[in-house]
Design an enzyme around this catalytic site. Structure first.
Site, mmCIF file in Angstrom:
data_model
loop_
_atom_site.group_PDB
_atom_site.id
_atom_site.type_symbol
_atom_site.label_atom_id
_atom_site.label_comp_id
_atom_site.label_asym_id
_atom_site.label_seq_id
_atom_site.Cartn_x
_atom_site.Cartn_y
_atom_site.Cartn_z
ATOM 1 N N SER A 20 0.812 -1.224 0.000
ATOM 2 C CA SER A 20 0.000 0.000 0.000
ATOM 3 C C SER A 20 0.847 1.276 0.000
ATOM 4 O O SER A 20 0.515 2.213 -0.742
ATOM 5 C CB SER A 20 -0.962 -0.006 1.193
ATOM 6 O OG SER A 20 -1.893 -1.041 1.030
ATOM 7 N N THR A 63 -5.684 -3.217 7.837
ATOM 8 C CA THR A 63 -5.558 -4.567 7.318
ATOM 9 C C THR A 63 -5.492 -5.570 8.472
ATOM 10 O O THR A 63 -5.700 -5.194 9.638
ATOM 11 C CB THR A 63 -4.374 -4.660 6.315
ATOM 12 O OG1 THR A 63 -4.374 -5.949 5.740
ATOM 13 C CG2 THR A 63 -3.028 -4.366 6.940
ATOM 14 N N LYS A 67 -9.541 -5.281 11.015
ATOM 15 C CA LYS A 67 -10.658 -4.722 10.233
ATOM 16 C C LYS A 67 -11.992 -4.728 10.992
ATOM 17 O O LYS A 67 -12.838 -3.870 10.778
ATOM 18 C CB LYS A 67 -10.832 -5.494 8.919
ATOM 19 C CG LYS A 67 -9.748 -5.187 7.898
ATOM 20 C CD LYS A 67 -10.053 -5.862 6.571
ATOM 21 C CE LYS A 67 -8.916 -5.674 5.594
ATOM 22 N NZ LYS A 67 -9.175 -6.263 4.280
ATOM 23 N N ASP A 103 -13.186 -2.819 0.232
ATOM 24 C CA ASP A 103 -12.874 -4.165 -0.289
ATOM 25 C C ASP A 103 -13.985 -4.625 -1.231
ATOM 26 O O ASP A 103 -13.734 -5.235 -2.264
ATOM 27 C CB ASP A 103 -12.724 -5.173 0.859
ATOM 28 C CG ASP A 103 -11.353 -5.093 1.514
ATOM 29 O OD1 ASP A 103 -10.397 -4.638 0.860
ATOM 30 O OD2 ASP A 103 -11.241 -5.486 2.693
ATOM 31 N N GLY A 128 -14.664 -15.477 5.852
ATOM 32 C CA GLY A 128 -14.057 -14.435 6.683
ATOM 33 C C GLY A 128 -14.443 -13.044 6.181
ATOM 34 O O GLY A 128 -15.427 -12.873 5.446
ATOM 35 N N THR A 151 -14.945 -24.506 7.913
ATOM 36 C CA THR A 151 -15.636 -24.670 9.194
ATOM 37 C C THR A 151 -17.129 -24.444 8.976
ATOM 38 O O THR A 151 -17.567 -23.330 8.665
ATOM 39 C CB THR A 151 -15.085 -23.664 10.232
ATOM 40 O OG1 THR A 151 -13.669 -23.817 10.283
ATOM 41 C CG2 THR A 151 -15.687 -23.880 11.605
ATOM 42 N N LYS A 154 -19.300 -21.673 10.999
ATOM 43 C CA LYS A 154 -19.042 -20.275 10.603
ATOM 44 C C LYS A 154 -19.631 -19.995 9.213
ATOM 45 O O LYS A 154 -20.258 -18.964 8.987
ATOM 46 C CB LYS A 154 -17.535 -20.032 10.611
ATOM 47 C CG LYS A 154 -17.136 -18.624 10.305
ATOM 48 C CD LYS A 154 -15.666 -18.428 10.665
ATOM 49 C CE LYS A 154 -15.021 -17.347 9.845
ATOM 50 N NZ LYS A 154 -13.560 -17.412 9.945
ATOM 51 N N TYR A 213 -2.992 -11.770 -4.233
ATOM 52 C CA TYR A 213 -2.231 -11.150 -5.324
ATOM 53 C C TYR A 213 -0.724 -11.385 -5.199
ATOM 54 O O TYR A 213 0.043 -10.908 -6.030
ATOM 55 C CB TYR A 213 -2.529 -9.637 -5.425
ATOM 56 C CG TYR A 213 -2.321 -8.881 -4.152
ATOM 57 C CD1 TYR A 213 -3.374 -8.683 -3.261
ATOM 58 C CD2 TYR A 213 -1.076 -8.374 -3.814
ATOM 59 C CE1 TYR A 213 -3.189 -8.009 -2.078
ATOM 60 C CE2 TYR A 213 -0.879 -7.691 -2.634
ATOM 61 C CZ TYR A 213 -1.951 -7.515 -1.769
ATOM 62 O OH TYR A 213 -1.754 -6.842 -0.585
ATOM 63 N N GLY A 234 -5.889 -11.241 -8.096
ATOM 64 C CA GLY A 234 -6.309 -10.350 -7.010
ATOM 65 C C GLY A 234 -5.745 -8.941 -7.116
ATOM 66 O O GLY A 234 -6.099 -8.082 -6.309
HETATM 67 P P1 NAP Z 1 -10.105 -14.187 7.436
HETATM 68 O O1 NAP Z 1 -11.168 -13.283 7.933
HETATM 69 O O2 NAP Z 1 -9.089 -14.733 8.390
HETATM 70 O O3 NAP Z 1 -10.855 -15.419 6.702
HETATM 71 C C1 NAP Z 1 -10.149 -16.480 6.139
HETATM 72 C C2 NAP Z 1 -11.095 -17.552 5.602
HETATM 73 O O4 NAP Z 1 -10.275 -18.518 4.928
HETATM 74 C C3 NAP Z 1 -11.897 -18.290 6.660
HETATM 75 O O5 NAP Z 1 -13.180 -18.550 6.171
HETATM 76 C C4 NAP Z 1 -11.123 -19.604 6.838
HETATM 77 O O6 NAP Z 1 -11.953 -20.713 7.085
HETATM 78 C C5 NAP Z 1 -10.543 -19.810 5.460
HETATM 79 N N1 NAP Z 1 -9.295 -20.586 5.547
HETATM 80 C C6 NAP Z 1 -8.145 -20.218 6.166
HETATM 81 N N2 NAP Z 1 -7.215 -21.183 6.032
HETATM 82 C C7 NAP Z 1 -7.810 -22.184 5.316
HETATM 83 C C8 NAP Z 1 -7.361 -23.459 4.874
HETATM 84 N N3 NAP Z 1 -6.110 -23.895 5.117
HETATM 85 N N4 NAP Z 1 -8.212 -24.225 4.157
HETATM 86 C C9 NAP Z 1 -9.483 -23.794 3.909
HETATM 87 N N5 NAP Z 1 -9.972 -22.603 4.313
HETATM 88 C C10 NAP Z 1 -9.140 -21.809 5.013
HETATM 89 O O7 NAP Z 1 -9.236 -13.481 6.289
HETATM 90 P P2 NAP Z 1 -9.730 -12.323 5.254
HETATM 91 O O8 NAP Z 1 -9.530 -10.998 5.869
HETATM 92 O O9 NAP Z 1 -11.062 -12.719 4.752
HETATM 93 O O10 NAP Z 1 -8.622 -12.456 4.103
HETATM 94 C C11 NAP Z 1 -8.544 -13.619 3.323
HETATM 95 C C12 NAP Z 1 -7.549 -13.447 2.180
HETATM 96 O O11 NAP Z 1 -7.966 -12.409 1.318
HETATM 97 C C13 NAP Z 1 -6.122 -13.078 2.593
HETATM 98 O O12 NAP Z 1 -5.242 -13.859 1.824
HETATM 99 C C14 NAP Z 1 -6.001 -11.614 2.234
HETATM 100 O O13 NAP Z 1 -4.664 -11.239 1.919
HETATM 101 C C15 NAP Z 1 -6.890 -11.553 0.995
HETATM 102 N N6 NAP Z 1 -7.409 -10.199 0.708
HETATM 103 C C16 NAP Z 1 -7.122 -9.640 -0.510
HETATM 104 C C17 NAP Z 1 -7.610 -8.386 -0.817
HETATM 105 C C18 NAP Z 1 -7.287 -7.752 -2.149
HETATM 106 O O14 NAP Z 1 -7.418 -6.518 -2.254
HETATM 107 N N7 NAP Z 1 -6.918 -8.499 -3.185
HETATM 108 C C19 NAP Z 1 -8.412 -7.684 0.100
HETATM 109 C C20 NAP Z 1 -8.715 -8.300 1.327
HETATM 110 C C21 NAP Z 1 -8.205 -9.558 1.608
HETATM 111 P P3 NAP Z 1 -12.391 -21.170 8.589
HETATM 112 O O15 NAP Z 1 -13.661 -20.435 8.878
HETATM 113 O O16 NAP Z 1 -12.544 -22.627 8.462
HETATM 114 O O17 NAP Z 1 -11.240 -20.776 9.504
#
Ligand code: NAP
Length: 272
Positions: A20, A63, A67, A103, A128, A151, A154, A213, A234
């Site tokens: 960023s 981030t 959040k 987002d 998430g 899960t 959730k 990304y 991404g």
């Molecule tokens: P988060 O709130 O922690 O949610 C993560 C989700 O992924 C949960 O549903 C979790 O499932 C699942 N997960 C995690 N590890 C897993 C595994 N090994 N196998 C299967 N499912 C799994 O995270 P978030 O804030 O949503 O961010 C998620 C991703 O998006 C990150 O990589 C982040 O860098 C990316 N992102 C990108 C942008 C962009 O601008 N391109 C913007 C925001 C986020 P459970 O419920 O089972 O734990």
């Protein structure tokens, strides 16, 4: 730094590798805005508010992992961020802190570059914060999201809240749709050999988007190309969510092509 220069920051933990600052500083320079944008590590959400006030920060990106927790410390949050349950943008104006979520707009603008959203069926992997932004945005645009999560409890809860169907992630093979969107961190640097789903299920979709990304081309997107799907990286979402932040903070139109160029160059150089 001159007196009228404005300070912006991204707060997270970890935050040292955030792209960023590179992207926003390039945009501010091109826009002739006297501003600097820095990365600040924050252990607790409360520390962010203290720092914003102490350092007279005009706008902030939020981030992982703050959040959601940051919301209780704000004076106000936009309707969309309340529905999503997450804020990734803070604006400090007349001493008041306002929360927004870009987002979802970032994701929608990125999808629109490749496809029409209205009437299409989307398989959303994950439940998430990013998944919630994706579900909210797709519903706003008249698309049909289906939630798939590791899960069950959730995933079911998120699906119920937004009025969507839910399936355990292991049942992805049963789903036929237009676009699959990975919002889990599976496949992100340094675990680049992993994909959240096996390649044989991808033929059930025309488009496959990975919101990761780094790397630019995840295993999921490589598999998607081999399966004949159109891959969406991404990077566009990342650039658009940042550009929407600049619009909120300045009211001006940011140089999206330049922002994308500097991010792509950095990511390509990191992999070489
Ligand atoms: P988060 O709130 O922690 O949610 C993560 C989700 O992924 C949960 O549903 C979790 O499932 C699942 N997960 C995690 N590890 C897993 C595994 N090994 N196998 C299967 N499912 C799994 O995270 P978030 O804030 O949503 O961010 C998620 C991703 O998006 C990150 O990589 C982040 O860098 C990316 N992102 C990108 C942008 C962009 O601008 N391109 C913007 C925001 C986020 P459970 O419920 O089972 O734990």
């Amino acid at each position: 730094m001159k007196n009228n220069s404005k300070t912006f920051a991204v707060f997270g933990n970890p935050v040292e590798h955030s792209l960023s600052p590179l992207m926003h500083n390039a945009a501010f320079e091109k826009m002739n805005i006297d501003a600097r944008y820095v990365a600040i590590r924050a252990e607790k959400a409360r520390d962010i508010l203290t720092e914003i006030k102490k350092s007279n920060i005009h706008g902030a990106s939020i981030t992982i992992p703050h959040k959601t927790t940051v919301m209780e410390h704000l004076d106000e949050s936009s309707d969309s961020s309340v529905r999503i349950g997450a804020v990734n943008t803070i604006t400090c104006s007349n001493g008041k802190l306002m929360g927004d979520n870009t987002d979802w707009t970032g994701l929608i603008l990125a999808l629109r570059e490749s496809m029409e959203i209205k009437g299409k069926v989307f398989a959303i992997l994950g439940a998430g914060g990013a998944a919630r932004a994706a579900i909210f945005g797709i519903l706003e645009e008249g698309g049909h999201p289906i939630v798939l999560n590791r899960t069950t409890i959730k995933g079911k809860e998120v699906a119920r809240e937004f009025g969507c169907d839910f399936y355990p992630l292991t049942e992805i093979g049963k789903i036929k749709g237009d676009c699959l969107i990975n919002t889990t961190p599976v496949g992100m640097f340094p675990d680049m050999g992993k994909s959240p789903v096996s390649r044989d299920v991808l033929q059930n979709f025309r488009w496959v988007m990975d919101i990761i990304y780094n790397p630019l081309k995840t295993k999921l997107l490589k598999d998607a190309g081999e399966a004949g799907c159109s891959p969406i990286t991404g990077v566009s979402m990342f650039v658009h969510q940042g550009a929407e932040q600049i619009k909120i903070w300045t009211g001006l139109r940011p140089p999206i092509d330049l922002m994308k160029k500097v991010v792509m160059e950095k990511l390509r150089n990191e992999r070489d």
